[in-house]
Design a protein around this motif. Sequence first.
Motif, PDB file in Angstrom:
ATOM      1  N   UNK A   1       0.793  -1.154   0.139  1.00 16.55           N
ATOM      2  CA  UNK A   1       0.163   0.247   0.290  1.00 16.55           C
ATOM      3  C   UNK A   1       1.004   1.126  -0.051  1.00 16.55           C
ATOM      4  N   UNK A   2       0.649   2.490  -0.959  1.00 17.23           N
ATOM      5  CA  UNK A   2       1.104   3.221  -1.082  1.00 17.23           C
ATOM      6  C   UNK A   2       0.987   4.541  -1.360  1.00 17.23           C
TER       7      UNK A   2
ATOM      8  N   UNK B   1       3.125   8.097  -8.909  1.00 18.85           N
ATOM      9  CA  UNK B   1       4.005   7.309  -8.687  1.00 18.85           C
ATOM     10  C   UNK B   1       4.008   6.190  -8.894  1.00 18.85           C
ATOM     11  N   UNK B   2       2.772   5.185  -9.443  1.00 19.00           N
ATOM     12  CA  UNK B   2       2.894   3.397  -9.402  1.00 19.00           C
ATOM     13  C   UNK B   2       3.829   3.532 -10.674  1.00 19.00           C
ATOM     14  N   UNK B   3       3.688   4.731 -11.987  1.00 17.24           N
ATOM     15  CA  UNK B   3       5.117   4.334 -12.900  1.00 17.24           C
ATOM     16  C   UNK B   3       6.287   4.705 -12.794  1.00 17.24           C
ATOM     17  N   UNK B   4       6.651   5.094 -11.000  1.00 16.06           N
ATOM     18  CA  UNK B   4       7.684   5.399 -10.766  1.00 16.06           C
ATOM     19  C   UNK B   4       8.386   3.766  -9.824  1.00 16.06           C
TER      20      UNK B   4
ATOM     21  N   UNK C   1      -1.195  -1.142  -4.111  1.00 16.11           N
ATOM     22  CA  UNK C   1      -2.578   0.109  -4.365  1.00 16.11           C
ATOM     23  C   UNK C   1      -2.022   1.831  -4.070  1.00 16.11           C
ATOM     24  N   UNK C   2      -1.735   2.003  -4.416  1.00 18.73           N
ATOM     25  CA  UNK C   2      -1.474   3.516  -4.737  1.00 18.73           C
ATOM     26  C   UNK C   2      -2.875   3.822  -4.948  1.00 18.73           C
ATOM     27  N   UNK C   3      -2.425   5.291  -3.336  1.00 18.73           N
ATOM     28  CA  UNK C   3      -3.891   5.750  -2.820  1.00 18.73           C
ATOM     29  C   UNK C   3      -3.315   7.140  -3.849  1.00 18.73           C
TER      30      UNK C   3
ATOM     31  N   UNK D   1     -10.369  11.492  -3.896  1.00 12.93           N
ATOM     32  CA  UNK D   1      -8.983  10.365  -4.110  1.00 12.93           C
ATOM     33  C   UNK D   1      -9.201   9.353  -4.791  1.00 12.93           C
ATOM     34  N   UNK D   2      -8.424   8.034  -4.964  1.00 13.88           N
ATOM     35  CA  UNK D   2      -7.827   7.417  -6.248  1.00 13.88           C
ATOM     36  C   UNK D   2      -7.727   6.283  -5.510  1.00 13.88           C
TER      37      UNK D   2
END
Length: 215
Positions: free
Chosen positions: A16-17, A68-71, A80-82, A122-123
């Motif tokens: 979880x990020x 953040x997911x792309x990095x 799971x990126x918040x 929120x995503x």
Amino acid sequence: MQDTAAPVPQTGRPVLILASSSRYRRELLERLRIPFETAVPAIDETPQPGETPEATALRLAEAKARAVAAALPAGAGRALVIGSDQVATFDGHQIGKPGTHERALEQLRAMRGREVLFHSALSLLDTATGQTDTVDVVTKVRFRDLPDAALDAYLRAEQPYDCAGSAKSEGLGIVLLEAIESDDPTALIGLPLIALTRMLLAAGYPLLAPQEAQP
């Protein structure tokens, strides 16, 4: 990616990020007592011409999660990126973070006795599918009609210059408010936890998993 929380243990659950540099969002996520990492998304947060406050908040929340997911390094496994963003608005105008005492006082003067809408978007991005679950949680806030001296005293006491709308409802800023209407009480602080827990449960994240027995 910069970690500012305890390392996530390898338990088979997705990492979880939290894609945010906000200490307020980090403190809210800590309430769930689950391991997570934080990373600062490198994106331009400038509203686009003609963009509504809701559209700005939704776009930036998803953009933060995707950045953040792309990095993440190749082969990092499921995460799971918040992403979250908040835009305050009244009379159709967006209200950002004041940054200075003078700008904060100007904001509070303009909003006293008025109703302000806070869009807390929120995503949640699942790196296994690339899909996002995104929502806008709206909070209606009515400000008290207080004199300049009271507004100035509040700002000098709390210095909320990194908060959209210049009022921290979780602190002394509650004195400035006459009413708050929301379906998600932490949304105004910056991270809608009711919406987030719904998203995490839907993604299969074990929020209330039994604790492992100690040897």
